[in-house]
Design an enzyme around this catalytic site. Structure first.
Site, PDB file in Angstrom:
ATOM      1  N   TYR A 145       3.966  -3.461  -5.675  1.00 11.90           N
ATOM      2  CA  TYR A 145       2.597  -3.223  -6.148  1.00 11.90           C
ATOM      3  C   TYR A 145       2.583  -2.076  -7.167  1.00 11.90           C
ATOM      4  CZ  TYR A 145      -2.064  -0.922  -5.479  1.00 11.90           C
ATOM      5  OH  TYR A 145      -3.267  -0.288  -5.645  1.00 11.90           O
ATOM      6  N   ASP A 230       3.709  -0.756   4.826  1.00 12.26           N
ATOM      7  CA  ASP A 230       2.329  -0.978   4.392  1.00 12.26           C
ATOM      8  C   ASP A 230       1.969  -2.410   4.787  1.00 12.26           C
ATOM      9  OD1 ASP A 230      -0.047  -1.476   3.054  1.00 12.26           O
ATOM     10  OD2 ASP A 230       0.524  -0.352   1.271  1.00 12.26           O
ATOM     11  N   ILE A 232      -1.050  -3.826   4.827  1.00 11.16           N
ATOM     12  CA  ILE A 232      -2.430  -4.065   4.391  1.00 11.16           C
ATOM     13  C   ILE A 232      -2.796  -5.542   4.331  1.00 11.16           C
ATOM     14  CG2 ILE A 232      -1.916  -4.074   1.919  1.00 11.16           C
ATOM     15  CD1 ILE A 232      -4.480  -2.518   1.426  1.00 11.16           C
ATOM     16  N   LYS A 272      -8.357  -5.789   2.395  1.00  9.68           N
ATOM     17  CA  LYS A 272      -7.840  -7.124   2.128  1.00  9.68           C
ATOM     18  C   LYS A 272      -8.212  -8.104   3.236  1.00  9.68           C
ATOM     19  CE  LYS A 272      -5.799  -5.158  -1.333  1.00  9.68           C
ATOM     20  NZ  LYS A 272      -6.286  -5.311  -2.710  1.00  9.68           N
TER      21      LYS A 272
END
Lengths: 454, 488
Positions: A145, A230, A232, A272
């Site tokens: 990302y 992470d 998410i 998300k």
């Protein structure tokens, strides 16, 4: 004397990346079905807009969430004054149960080990401040990302050393790649403090498999370093049984009573899963008490608004709702992903086989004029300005191979998605022969990489 | 075993995570533990500690709640407002909702009597004023650089400006002899001292109205400060978080007025910090504002605001509330009246037993002069007195030492975070404490200068010797372990 700080005048904020430049072009000429049908369609923003109707109907049934409680008593004042950085206990309790639900309750979380932050952006930065000195490094698998360049490095001074992943094996993390990254860090005289993984992956849309867990965990154990996971996108997995949290992976290997347990840290957010990026709800979860204490104090710089904590405590407290939401949301995401994948496939553009995320990792290598990043940029600009689609080029995600693009599918209506597929189809068809110089080569590559074709 | 475990943690985590930069070991927070473990309640715990160490504004919630009830569309959760839910929930642009920025700019103008204009495009969000301060430090200074700050100052600055940024705060020492005003000489002295120590000064941090003094800076002083920073070519960060808590004369003059009307200045050096935590009493909503006249700072700070954006749910509510000018006019004036009444009640009550306070016209607290109650003029004596006030008088007030005051004997007392009955109880306790100690007192007027007095007060020292902690002057409650509200 330089008037501003070095941080203010350098480019480490990462915003000059094509990832963000594409957004700017979109802002100048945004697609709108009615008012600007020829505008740029935003496919560079990983948002989940598919399940708002579920949230809205919940709200309509639950006026309690307005801060004027069910018995008419107002808790507005209490919320307005509540600034305790430990967070609203009821919210944290509901939040950890929601996180557990997403993980099929294979993992249970303790709300006392959770720190609330202003989005995952803040959670990730805070972790870097707590785990590393300026100049130390974290290893991160590519592609990753683009926001990490800002979030992890900018104000913290921490370095990122990439773990190169390749399309040859579906961009999976290998032991060799980990070792190579570590050696690279040593050559650069950087002390490695940890490995930073995103699972499910952004931009790949894949969940980590057991081999990858074996490699990453053994590596972190042997080097005595941290693992930041992470997660998410955990709630965007199309099939919950295919997602394994790092915590579950550690427990499966019966390592909870060993040192590594206090070096595992999970980041998440409701941006998300629930599609609520505006509310800035992020979190850090860790078994390391010292870390939790430090991160809690640091969260003063980015607390979650109390009225938002309250609203979400009500929403997440409705278990019937959350169970239904998780399932229905996953179903819609899967369906939407299939529309994009099959649409692209139908005129020869493959996607990496994925099972999560709000995007596909699209293989446009056979559209490149040459196997180079300049050619990728050329193609990206054409797609942006001529085709009118803002998609994210792989180079902005630090991919080592040109020709891959992240294409988001959950932030628009079905009609808009169909239109974007149609536009791309038209582009591919009309750009026919000129771009197929490497067609024979790419066909051979495609056959070899049957792993990656969906 | 414990030592090696701690040592191991310190190596596993960064220095920042394991040092004291969070500032929570300051005596400022220690009194809160006493309060947390024994909080006053009129019926359930009438002998508990009254919290007077928390600068919160609770005086106008009746008006605010009435407004919220009458404006259901301001909430995205009500039937009237839910149609905005999705739009608001997905909006994550770090510029912030335009209506939010417009409303905040308008409110800031109103608080300054429309004497200045604010450009909504220069408004940058932050995680409270806490976040705004840190962001400015990151933008304006490199590690080891320094900001000058007049003493006494808000203890949270030590954390907010320094902890993760690596910058230093150097004091501009102010004295009671001139009511703690900032003078040209003191500014110059602080600057020179930094030069001699080879420390690069990048900025000047000002809090106006002042926390903890409650005073507003006069025009001359403000002009002197602007002239000073302009000459030295250093930044000026002006924290105006208490701008709408002014309740009497003299009036508040914003730095924005000075640079627009009174003195030529390089505007690229001027930056404001604001928040809704004090004026409106919304610390839980985390509405921090950074306003800069410097385009590059706006641009950089905006990117950094990603680390502490205001929840759009809150932006939406605030946009609605602050654009209702009938409401904002009412709340500003009513808040002012109620703060004046409360302030007067306390300061007159204290004067009746000969306790003086610094003359102030703003803030949610006053600066109380207890120098004459000190056994001797030292900070050890201040800490002893403070522990008595907490444990025997049962009031959590904040010792001047924690505000880096150069003179022992001063305490900050908050008055806007409680109801009227608690005020009466607090005053009764103070009266009883002072009178029961058996000394002569003469009522002083609240407006008197805090000069010398012949009053002698003897205190019960029987437990003091046990509590003397030596040169660190730390209370027995450090390090802070109980749930902590952020420093206010």
């Amino acid at each position: 004397m330089e008037m501003l700080s070095k941080k203010a005048t350098c480019k480490s904020h990462g915003q000059d990346s094509s990832y963000f430049l594409g957004w700017q072009e979109y802002e100048k000429n945004p697609f709108n079905e009615d008012t600007n049908p020829l505008g740029i369609i935003q496919m560079g923003l990983a948002e989940n807009q598919l399940s708002f109707d579920l949230l809205e109907s919940w709200l309509a049934r639950n006026p309690d969430a307005t801060m004027f409680g069910s018995n008419g008593g107002s808790i507005f004042k209490e919320l307005a004054l509540f600034q305790d950085y430990h967070g609203l206990q009821t919210f944290k309790t509901e939040l950890v149960e929601f996180m557990a639900e997403i993980r099929r309750n294979k993992v249970r979380f303790d709300p006392q080990k959770l720190v609330l932050t202003a989005g995952a952006t803040s959670a990730n930065e805070t972790l870097m401040f707590c785990l590393a000195e300026p100049g130390e490094a974290f290893l991160i698998p590519t592609p990753y990302y683009p926001g990490f360049d800002r979030d992890l490095k900018w104000r913290t001074g921490v370095k990122i050393v990439p773990i190169h992943c390749s399309s040859l094996n579906g961009f999976r993390i290998t032991k060799a790649a980990l070792d190579e990254a570590y050696d690279e860090a040593l050559k650069l005289n950087l002390r490695v403090k940890g490995v930073f993984i995103t699972n499910p992956s952004n931009p790949l849309g894949t969940t980590m498999n057991q081999d990858e867990f074996n490699h990453v965990i053994s590596f972190a154990v042997s080097k005595n370093i941290h693992i930041v996971s992470d997660e998410i996108y955990a709630g965007t997995v199309f099939d919950s049984s295919k997602f394994t949290s790092i915590i579950e992976a550690i427990m499966d290997r019966t390592l909870e009573k060993t040192d590594i347990w206090s070096r595992i840290h999970v980041v998440s957010s409701l941006s998300k899963d629930l599609g609520l990026p505006g509310f800035r709800i992020g979190m850090i979860y860790s078994n390391n008490e010292t870390l939790i204490a430090a991160a809690t104090k640091m969260s003063s710089f980015g607390l979650v608004s109390s009225q938002t904590q309250y609203l979400l405590s009500k929403l997440l407290g409705d278990k019937k709702f959350t169970r239904h939401y998780i399932q229905e949301n996953q179903r819609r995401l899967k369906k939407r992903q299939q529309v994009l994948v099959s649409g692209l496939q139908s005129y020869g553009i493959p996607c990496l086989k994925s099972n999560a995320g709000l995007f596909c990792w699209v293989d446009m290598r056979n559209l490149l004029s040459s196997n180079a990043f300049e050619a990728e940029m050329e193609l990206w600009k054409k797609i942006l300005y001529e085709v009118g689609l803002n998609i994210s080029p792989g180079s902005s995600c630090h991919c080592t191979e040109p020709g891959w693009f992240r294409v988001c599918f959950a932030n628009m209506s079905q009609e808009t998605l169909n239109l974007s597929i149609h536009r791309l189809q038209a582009f591919v068809t009309s750009n026919g022969d000129g771009n197929y110089q490497n067609q024979k080569l790419s066909t051979r590559i495609s056959r070899r990489n049957s792993l990656v074709v969906s | 075993m414990e030592f090696s475990l701690k040592n191991e943690q310190q190596q596993l985590l960064s220095k920042m995570a394991t040092n004291d930069g969070h500032g929570e070991n300051s005596p400022y927070f220690d009194g809160w533990k006493a309060y947390d473990s024994d909080p006053y309640h009129p019926t359930r715990n009438p002998n508990g500690v009254i919290q007077m160490g928390l600068a919160e504004n609770q005086l106008c919630f009746d008006l605010i709640e009435e407004w919220v009830l009458n404006n259901p569309e301001a909430s995205i959760c009500t039937a009237e407002g839910a149609n905005k839910f999705m739009e608001v929930a997905i909006y994550q642009d770090y510029h912030g909702l335009p209506e939010f920025r417009n409303a905040v700019a308008g409110f800031m103008e109103k608080v300054r009597g429309e004497r200045v204009k604010f450009d909504p495009n220069r408004i940058v969000m932050s995680g409270g004023a806490t976040g705004a301060h840190e962001t400015l430090a990151f933008c304006l200074a490199d590690p080891e650089d320094a900001f000058l700050v007049p003493t006494p100052y808000y203890p949270g600055f030590d954390r907010d400006l320094r902890w993760r940024t690596g910058i230093q705060l150097l004091p501009i020492v102010c004295h009671s002899s001139n009511d703690f005003k900032v003078t040209k000489e003191s500014m110059e002295a602080a600057y020179q001292k930094a030069q001699e120590a080879n420390i690069r000064v990048k900025g000047f941090l000002l809090n106006n109205p002042s926390n903890p003094l409650g005073t507003v800076l006069d025009r001359e002083t403000l002009i002197d400060i602007v002239t000073f920073i302009n000459d030295k070519n250093i930044h000026l960060i002006c924290d105006e978080i208490y701008s709408a808590t002014v309740f009497s004369q003299p009036e508040f003059i914003s730095i924005s007025e000075i640079i627009e009307h009174d003195v030529q200045c390089n505007r690229d050096l001027v930056h404001l910090v604001y928040s809704l935590s004090k004026d409106l009493g919304f610390p839980g909503f985390r509405v921090g504002i950074l306003y800069s006249y410097n385009d590059a700072v706006v641009s950089c700070a905006r990117k950094m605001s990603s680390f502490g954006l205001v929840s759009t749910q809150t932006q939406h509510l605030i946009a609605s509330m602050l654009s209702d000018e009938t409401f904002t006019d009412k709340i500003i004036s009513t808040s002012s009246e109620r703060l004046a009444a409360r302030h007067g009640l306390f300061t007159r009550g204290l004067a009746q037993v000969g306790i003086g306070t610094l003359k102030s016209s703003a803030g949610l607290y006053f600066w109380m002069d207890l120098r004459r109650l000190l056994r001797e003029s030292t900070f050890e004596a201040e800490m002893e007195l403070w522990r008595i006030i907490i444990h025997e008088v049962k009031l959590n007030v904040s010792p001047g030492l924690s505000f880096h005051c150069s003179e022992p004997g001063w305490f900050r007392v908050c008055f806007a975070n409680m109801d009227d009955e608690s005020v009466r109880v607090a005053l009764r306790r103070i009266h009883k404490f002072v009178l029961v100690q058996g000394k002569a007192t003469e009522p002083t007027t609240p407006k008197s200068r805090c000069g010398s007095s012949k009053l002698q007060l003897s205190l019960s020292f029987r437990r003091l010797d046990e509590r003397v902690m030596g040169s660190h002057m730390m209370s027995p409650h450090s390090p802070m372990a109980s749930p902590l509200v952020r420093a206010t």
